[in-house]
Design a protein around this motif. Structure first.
Motif, PDB file in Angstrom:
ATOM      1  N   ALA A 127       0.840  -1.181   0.000  1.00 30.17           N
ATOM      2  CA  ALA A 127       0.000   0.000   0.000  1.00 30.17           C
ATOM      3  C   ALA A 127       0.889   1.250   0.000  1.00 30.17           C
ATOM      4  O   ALA A 127       2.047   1.208   0.430  1.00 30.17           O
ATOM      5  CB  ALA A 127      -0.911  -0.005   1.227  1.00 30.17           C
ATOM      6  N   ASP A 128       0.346   2.327  -0.494  1.00 32.35           N
ATOM      7  CA  ASP A 128       1.119   3.574  -0.599  1.00 32.35           C
ATOM      8  C   ASP A 128       1.150   4.283   0.760  1.00 32.35           C
ATOM      9  O   ASP A 128       0.578   5.365   0.945  1.00 32.35           O
ATOM     10  CB  ASP A 128       0.513   4.475  -1.671  1.00 32.35           C
ATOM     11  CG  ASP A 128       1.423   5.656  -2.001  1.00 32.35           C
ATOM     12  OD1 ASP A 128       2.594   5.617  -1.596  1.00 32.35           O
ATOM     13  OD2 ASP A 128       0.942   6.602  -2.661  1.00 32.35           O
ATOM     14  N   VAL A 129       1.828   3.641   1.699  1.00 30.25           N
ATOM     15  CA  VAL A 129       1.969   4.166   3.062  1.00 30.25           C
ATOM     16  C   VAL A 129       3.466   4.326   3.342  1.00 30.25           C
ATOM     17  O   VAL A 129       4.191   3.328   3.432  1.00 30.25           O
ATOM     18  CB  VAL A 129       1.332   3.231   4.106  1.00 30.25           C
ATOM     19  CG1 VAL A 129       1.540   3.783   5.511  1.00 30.25           C
ATOM     20  CG2 VAL A 129      -0.146   3.021   3.823  1.00 30.25           C
ATOM     21  N   PRO A 130       3.973   5.530   3.464  1.00 32.77           N
ATOM     22  CA  PRO A 130       5.413   5.719   3.659  1.00 32.77           C
ATOM     23  C   PRO A 130       5.869   5.234   5.035  1.00 32.77           C
ATOM     24  O   PRO A 130       5.123   5.304   6.014  1.00 32.77           O
ATOM     25  CB  PRO A 130       5.605   7.231   3.513  1.00 32.77           C
ATOM     26  CG  PRO A 130       4.267   7.813   3.858  1.00 32.77           C
ATOM     27  CD  PRO A 130       3.246   6.818   3.398  1.00 32.77           C
ATOM     28  N   LEU A 131       7.103   4.733   5.093  1.00 30.92           N
ATOM     29  CA  LEU A 131       7.700   4.329   6.359  1.00 30.92           C
ATOM     30  C   LEU A 131       8.579   5.464   6.869  1.00 30.92           C
ATOM     31  O   LEU A 131       9.463   5.939   6.150  1.00 30.92           O
ATOM     32  CB  LEU A 131       8.536   3.058   6.181  1.00 30.92           C
ATOM     33  CG  LEU A 131       7.818   1.820   5.649  1.00 30.92           C
ATOM     34  CD1 LEU A 131       8.760   0.619   5.646  1.00 30.92           C
ATOM     35  CD2 LEU A 131       6.562   1.520   6.456  1.00 30.92           C
ATOM     36  N   GLU A 233      -2.390  -2.170  -3.912  1.00 33.96           N
ATOM     37  CA  GLU A 233      -1.064  -2.563  -3.432  1.00 33.96           C
ATOM     38  C   GLU A 233      -0.101  -2.662  -4.610  1.00 33.96           C
ATOM     39  O   GLU A 233       0.199  -3.749  -5.121  1.00 33.96           O
ATOM     40  CB  GLU A 233      -1.137  -3.882  -2.662  1.00 33.96           C
ATOM     41  CG  GLU A 233      -1.845  -3.752  -1.335  1.00 33.96           C
ATOM     42  CD  GLU A 233      -1.697  -4.990  -0.457  1.00 33.96           C
ATOM     43  OE1 GLU A 233      -2.048  -4.885   0.725  1.00 33.96           O
ATOM     44  OE2 GLU A 233      -1.221  -6.035  -0.940  1.00 33.96           O
ATOM     45  N   GLY A 237       7.600   0.246  -1.827  1.00 31.55           N
ATOM     46  CA  GLY A 237       8.037   0.250  -0.448  1.00 31.55           C
ATOM     47  C   GLY A 237       9.494   0.668  -0.343  1.00 31.55           C
ATOM     48  O   GLY A 237      10.069   1.239  -1.279  1.00 31.55           O
ATOM     49  N   HIS A 269       5.216  -3.439  14.125  1.00 28.21           N
ATOM     50  CA  HIS A 269       4.747  -2.109  13.717  1.00 28.21           C
ATOM     51  C   HIS A 269       3.894  -2.197  12.451  1.00 28.21           C
ATOM     52  O   HIS A 269       3.697  -1.185  11.759  1.00 28.21           O
ATOM     53  CB  HIS A 269       5.944  -1.181  13.486  1.00 28.21           C
ATOM     54  CG  HIS A 269       6.686  -0.847  14.742  1.00 28.21           C
ATOM     55  ND1 HIS A 269       7.620  -1.697  15.301  1.00 28.21           N
ATOM     56  CD2 HIS A 269       6.608   0.235  15.581  1.00 28.21           C
ATOM     57  CE1 HIS A 269       8.107  -1.151  16.408  1.00 28.21           C
ATOM     58  NE2 HIS A 269       7.511   0.009  16.599  1.00 28.21           N
ATOM     59  N   VAL A 271       4.502  -3.797   9.616  1.00 25.41           N
ATOM     60  CA  VAL A 271       5.285  -3.742   8.381  1.00 25.41           C
ATOM     61  C   VAL A 271       5.702  -5.156   7.974  1.00 25.41           C
ATOM     62  O   VAL A 271       6.148  -5.941   8.816  1.00 25.41           O
ATOM     63  CB  VAL A 271       6.524  -2.839   8.556  1.00 25.41           C
ATOM     64  CG1 VAL A 271       7.435  -2.913   7.339  1.00 25.41           C
ATOM     65  CG2 VAL A 271       6.074  -1.395   8.798  1.00 25.41           C
ATOM     66  N   GLY A 306       7.209  -2.705   3.611  1.00 27.20           N
ATOM     67  CA  GLY A 306       6.065  -1.816   3.483  1.00 27.20           C
ATOM     68  C   GLY A 306       4.848  -2.351   4.212  1.00 27.20           C
ATOM     69  O   GLY A 306       4.908  -3.359   4.915  1.00 27.20           O
ATOM     70  N   VAL A 307       3.734  -1.662   4.037  1.00 29.75           N
ATOM     71  CA  VAL A 307       2.474  -2.011   4.682  1.00 29.75           C
ATOM     72  C   VAL A 307       1.596  -2.740   3.675  1.00 29.75           C
ATOM     73  O   VAL A 307       1.403  -2.274   2.550  1.00 29.75           O
ATOM     74  CB  VAL A 307       1.754  -0.750   5.199  1.00 29.75           C
ATOM     75  CG1 VAL A 307       0.380  -1.107   5.762  1.00 29.75           C
ATOM     76  CG2 VAL A 307       2.605  -0.047   6.247  1.00 29.75           C
ATOM     77  N   PHE A 309      -2.163  -4.695   3.090  1.00 29.59           N
ATOM     78  CA  PHE A 309      -3.526  -4.862   3.613  1.00 29.59           C
ATOM     79  C   PHE A 309      -4.052  -6.249   3.278  1.00 29.59           C
ATOM     80  O   PHE A 309      -5.048  -6.413   2.577  1.00 29.59           O
ATOM     81  CB  PHE A 309      -4.450  -3.800   3.034  1.00 29.59           C
ATOM     82  CG  PHE A 309      -4.042  -2.405   3.417  1.00 29.59           C
ATOM     83  CD1 PHE A 309      -3.626  -2.110   4.709  1.00 29.59           C
ATOM     84  CD2 PHE A 309      -4.067  -1.384   2.486  1.00 29.59           C
ATOM     85  CE1 PHE A 309      -3.252  -0.825   5.069  1.00 29.59           C
ATOM     86  CE2 PHE A 309      -3.693  -0.093   2.828  1.00 29.59           C
ATOM     87  CZ  PHE A 309      -3.286   0.191   4.124  1.00 29.59           C
TER      88      PHE A 309
END
Length: 325
Positions: A127-131, A233, A237, A269, A271, A306-307, A309
């Motif tokens: 997913a487009d979730v920055p770390l 997704e 990442g 976390h 990830v 990365g994250v 789902f």
């Protein structure tokens, strides 16, 4: 202090080790319990003779099991006493571990222990979730504690090089029927009751490319098994590489321990990691990466973080009766 007996700590350590990650979920290890000591042994019948002729990935896999046992033993209230490659006359004996002094696990250890069964490998985009940079740095510190270096690849040019070499290695391996047959030996069909390998729900039927594209293993070669990708997704990442200064068996085991510490910390976390070791299984490409990108250090593991789902289901595990000698 611990209210658990050393025997209970040994049992807990072996049970936990079942959940360690391994290449293609081969679970290439056995355990021999003698008195108050566990012997970790390489199960060479599960080695990949084409893709891992030197046994590097086998020993990395066993290193993840060793770190898992160490963590479980600390959670049981004992400081683990470990010897790596203790007997030159028995090269298959990779390590021994026994409960030492009683101790009280700290909060970070409890956190890692709680992720042993929850951690799982991802085999698609993220997913487009920055770390956050601070979190990625904490993963690098986790690897350093085990004698390896985790380097996040920040340069887009370097990421493109790694993606291109992964694509090249994947293309070459796909043309090698022996390699492909070895790979799908560990790809399980829907409804399979096998307790090893990668079930169809855990790999994509069709690869959805990221940008740049890091291709997945072609577990669906010559059949229609596999899961549908998750909508949204498609992010790459954070690309990261585990390296060591040398390339000995000791350092392969250390890589596995560092890898599992990183994976458990990341899992706590939310990830996940996706692995891309295709280029590292080709000697010429691995040597090119060592000299040109990693300042002479040996690349041992290439991954994306990365994250994801997904439903978080782990892979099947062999029963203890198959693992204990």
């Amino acid at each position: 202090m611990s209210t658990r007996s050393p025997k209970q700590a040994l049992d807990a350590a072996v049970e936990a080790a079942r959940w360690a990650p391994s290449v293609h979920n081969t679970q290439p290890w056995t355990f021999a319990v003698s008195g108050e000591e566990i012997g970790l042994r390489a199960d060479t019948a599960r080695k990949l003779p084409i893709g891992d002729a030197a046994g590097r990935e086998l020993l990395i896999s066993c290193g993840t099991a060793l770190f898992t046992m160490r963590t479980a033993m600390r959670c049981e209230g004992y400081e683990p006493v470990v010897r790596i490659l203790p007997d030159p006359d028995r090269p298959g004996l990779l390590a021994t571990i026994r409960p030492g002094a009683e101790t009280e696990a700290d909060e970070p250890t409890w956190v890692l222990g709680g992720e042993i069964e929850r951690r799982h490998t991802h085999r698609a985009g993220f997913a487009d979730v920055p770390l956050p940079d601070q979190f990625v740095e904490s993963l690098a510190k986790a690897a350093m504690a085990e004698g390896a270096t985790l380097t996040p690849v920040r340069s887009s040019a370097a990421v493109n090089v790694l993606a291109a070499l992964t694509q090249a290695a994947q293309g070459v391996q796909a043309q090698d029927e022996r390699f492909s047959l070895e790979l799908i030996r560990w790809a399980r069909p829907p409804g399979s009751t096998r307790a090893d390998g990668v079930p169809a729900r855990s790999y994509p039927h069709e690869h959805v490319p990221t940008e740049p594209d890091f291709p997945q293993r072609h577990y669906s070669w010559r059949h229609d098994w596999g899961a549908e990708g998750e909508a949204g997704e498609t992010a790459t990442g954070v690309v990261a590489v585990l390296t060591t200064p040398g390339d000995s068996r000791e350092e392969w085991i250390a890589t596995g321990q560092a890898l599992q510490r990183v994976l458990l910390h990341a899992s706590a976390h939310g990830v996940s990691a996706a692995f891309h070791t295709q280029a590292l299984e080709t000697d010429l490409l691995r040597e090119f990466l060592r000299q040109e990108l990693f300042s002479g250090r040996y690349p041992q593991m290439l991954m994306r973080l990365g994250v994801a789902f997904d439903d978080g289901r782990g892979l099947p595990r062999r029963p203890l009766t198959d693992l204990l000698e």
